[in-house]
Scaffold this active site. Structure first.
Site, short mmCIF file in Angstrom:
data_model
loop_
_atom_site.label_atom_id
_atom_site.label_comp_id
_atom_site.label_asym_id
_atom_site.label_seq_id
_atom_site.Cartn_x
_atom_site.Cartn_y
_atom_site.Cartn_z
N GLU A 1 0.96 -1.10 -0.19
CA GLU A 1 0.10 0.16 0.09
C GLU A 1 0.82 1.41 0.08
OE1 GLU A 1 -2.71 -0.64 -0.88
OE2 GLU A 1 -3.04 -2.62 -0.33
N GLY A 2 2.10 1.19 -0.65
CA GLY A 2 2.82 2.21 -0.70
C GLY A 2 3.75 2.30 0.23
#
Length: 612
Positions: free
Chosen positions: A457-458
């Site tokens: 998620e980053g």
């Protein structure tokens, strides 16, 4: 084998005493919430998490997912545990009633999610991703697609995923190659390969609904051509029944360091039929100067960002959830394991040695974990609660404030909570000594499982760049000013001497944060590498201060209860003690973080690339 006990008393404290959700009767979803209802929900979910999900955590890790003849098999017992969660309605606690949920406050749903993640992180990923995909469909899908897909996803008959990453492309979506070609009937043919797809294929549901980012053929290049599509693994007839396959195949699953019970799939799309979510973008038009005006990013991107933000909140909570269960096991072990005598004199003369919990360094690790777990949990739940309550009080300034705070703190929650959560899980392992390195006790699994949260998620470095490069600068720093004002106002309102041990360190940390913010404003505009070099330290500083704000607020609540002669005196005394630890041993980190952030980019950027 590790154990798990849902922290129901802590969750009740945050929900009922810190946030006072039972008093928000005018807010949609809150009207019927009572303390009895909160107790019933927490106790019910805790029973499933402790008795059904947690016993499968270690065995699920040992067995892992298997890819056999093109089919993914999940670990033994996962399907029954998955069904038990949905049959109890625990996935839909805060989802709209019209779609099969219970319509209760989102913050209560967060508490249930924590139990799921602490008890069995691998299994929770299927539920979490599916819920996120369903919420996007509720928000932006046309009505006929909502009616076809959302009820099945809410019941657990079908699950959902998010498809962004490609073999050559992660954060930089402009490099995406997956394409979408419009068909005569208004659907799109999707072709390409996506990797790292959590729950991309498995054997626990009849169908899997993929939300896929793809570039639309004929709509230009870059982000403007990217749109979001609903692509089911198996086609769905108009009456909701399943048709034939949809040219979506699983090529393989990844062999991972942790979360081995969560299938991480490589998916191939070969002309799979997809439904575009959101309207087509407006065509470029010429301005008065004769130049084409730039259009915004493709349709449906808002929905994908909605899901990504929700996923980042969820991943941030994973840092808390794994730290919580690791702390519980470490605390139990240190109370039982005996070695040496207390430095201040024998504490347990009836035993051949004192339990290691008497040693200062062991207590340091336990309090470090506990102060993070309770403070971070309070911040995340407060943020979720504020985001809802602030939208309904009729004050435009208040709505702007909560929106600013939510958007500002998303990367902080994701990165700071997962960084510190991983550190805490390592500390829990350290409390076991050599036994922590042995599979039997389960601590090494928590370490392996926790590590992914800093990556997906980053990656956390990207979250730091997002914070300083985009979110801090909105409207000349308005979101940051909102946070600073909120904390300053709280400090100013605390007049009594009893709060000085909490407000003075908090003020010092806030001063460091504001000074570093000013330094960035003065230096990063001229040299963007200064922002990049300072970003990670700056994000951590903001996380330390934001969690400190929650600890000061919790100390205020606990002191008030003690002054009133509470029947639960031991609980509130420990809350005050833990707040003192945070202010004395964690908050001072802001001073060194400030110095590191202001050290500048030169020392990082001077070496030539080939010197590494």
């Amino acid at each position: 084998m590790p154990t798990y006990n849902a922290p129901v008393r802590e969750l009740r404290f945050v929900l009922n005493e810190l946030l006072a959700i039972t008093e928000c009767t005018d807010i949609p979803g809150y009207g019927d919430v009572s303390e009895d209802l909160v107790d019933a929900v927490l106790d019910g979910a805790a029973k499933v998490a402790e008795e059904v999900w947690a016993p499968l955590n270690q065995s699920g890790d040992e067995e892992g997912c298997r890819f056999e003849n093109g089919v993914v098999r999940t670990p033994s017992g996962f399907k029954d545990a998955f069904n038990a969660w949905y049959e109890g309605g625990w996935n839909g606690i805060s989802s709209p009633v019209e779609w099969g949920g219970q319509g209760l406050p989102g913050v209560l749903g967060l508490a249930i999610s924590e139990m799921a993640m602490s008890s069995n992180l691998s299994l929770s990923t299927y539920v979490g991703l599916s819920g996120g995909a369903a919420s996007v469909l509720m928000s932006i899908a046309p009505d006929h697609l909502k009616q076809l897909y959302v009820p099945k996803m809410m019941s657990g008959e079908w699950t959902g995923t998010m498809n962004l990453t490609e073999p050559h492309c992660g954060t930089d979506l402009k490099l995406m190659r997956t394409k979408a070609v419009e068909q005569d009937d208004g659907t799109y043919a999707i072709s390409g390969t996506k990797i790292f797809i959590t729950g991309g294929d498995h054997d626990m549901a009849e169908n899997i609904v993929h939300l896929v980012l793809a570039k639309v053929e004929g709509e230009g290049e870059g982000l403007a051509a990217v749109s979001l599509f609903l692509v089911p693994k198996i086609k769905v007839n108009d009456d909701g029944s399943l048709a034939q396959g949809n040219n979506v195949t699983c090529g393989s699953i990844e062999h991972k360091m942790g979360i081995k019970g969560s299938s991480t799939a490589v998916l191939h799309y070969d002309g799979a039929i997809g439904h575009r979510l959101g309207p087509k973008p407006e065509p470029k038009v010429e301005g008065e100067d004769g130049k084409k005006k730039k259009r915004g990013s493709g349709a449906g991107m808002a929905g994908m960002f909605q899901m990504m933000n929700g996923a980042r909140i969820g991943v941030g909570y994973q840092g808390i959830a794994l730290s919580e269960v690791a702390y519980q096991n470490a605390a139990a072990y240190t109370r039982e394991r005996t070695a040496g005598r207390a430095l201040g004199g024998t504490k347990y003369p009836d035993q051949p040695a004192d339990p290691i919990v008497v040693h200062p360094d062991v207590r340091r690790m336990l309090l470090q974990m506990r102060s993070f777990n309770e403070g971070a949990r309070a911040l995340l739940m407060w943020l979720s609660h504020e985001a809802v309550v602030g939208r309904y009080d009729g004050d435009d300034a208040r709505k702007e404030q909560v929106s600013d705070l939510f958007n500002l703190l998303i990367p902080v929650v994701k990165a700071h909570f997962t960084d510190v959560g991983f550190e805490c899980v390592n500390m829990a392992m350290q409390c076991f000594g050599g036994h922590g390195y042995i599979r039997e006790h389960g601590m090494e699994q928590f370490v392996r499982d926790a590590r992914i949260s800093q990556l997906y998620e980053g990656a956390n470095g990207v979250q730091a760049l997002d914070l300083v490069g985009r979110r801090m600068g909105v409207d000349n720093g308005r979101p940051a000013r909102a946070l600073f004002a909120l904390i300053s106002d709280f400090i100013a309102a605390q007049k009594g001497e009893e709060m000085q041990p909490f407000t003075k360190p908090l003020q010092a940390g806030l001063d460091d944060l504001m000074a570093t913010t000013m330094w960035l404003a003065q230096n990063a505009i001229q040299n963007h590498e200064e922002a990049g070099a300072a970003s990670v330290d700056f994000l951590r500083m903001m996380g330390v201060v934001a969690v400190g704000y929650m600890w000061a607020r919790m100390a205020r609540v606990a002191l008030d209860h003690l002054a009133q002669g509470s029947d639960d005196e031991a609980f509130y005394k420990m809350k005050v003690n833990t707040a003192r630890f945070y202010m004395g041993r964690v908050m001072p980190d802001t001073a060194s973080l400030k110095m590191r952030a202001m050290a500048g980019a030169e020392v990082l950027m001077t070496p030539d690339d080939d010197a590494f």
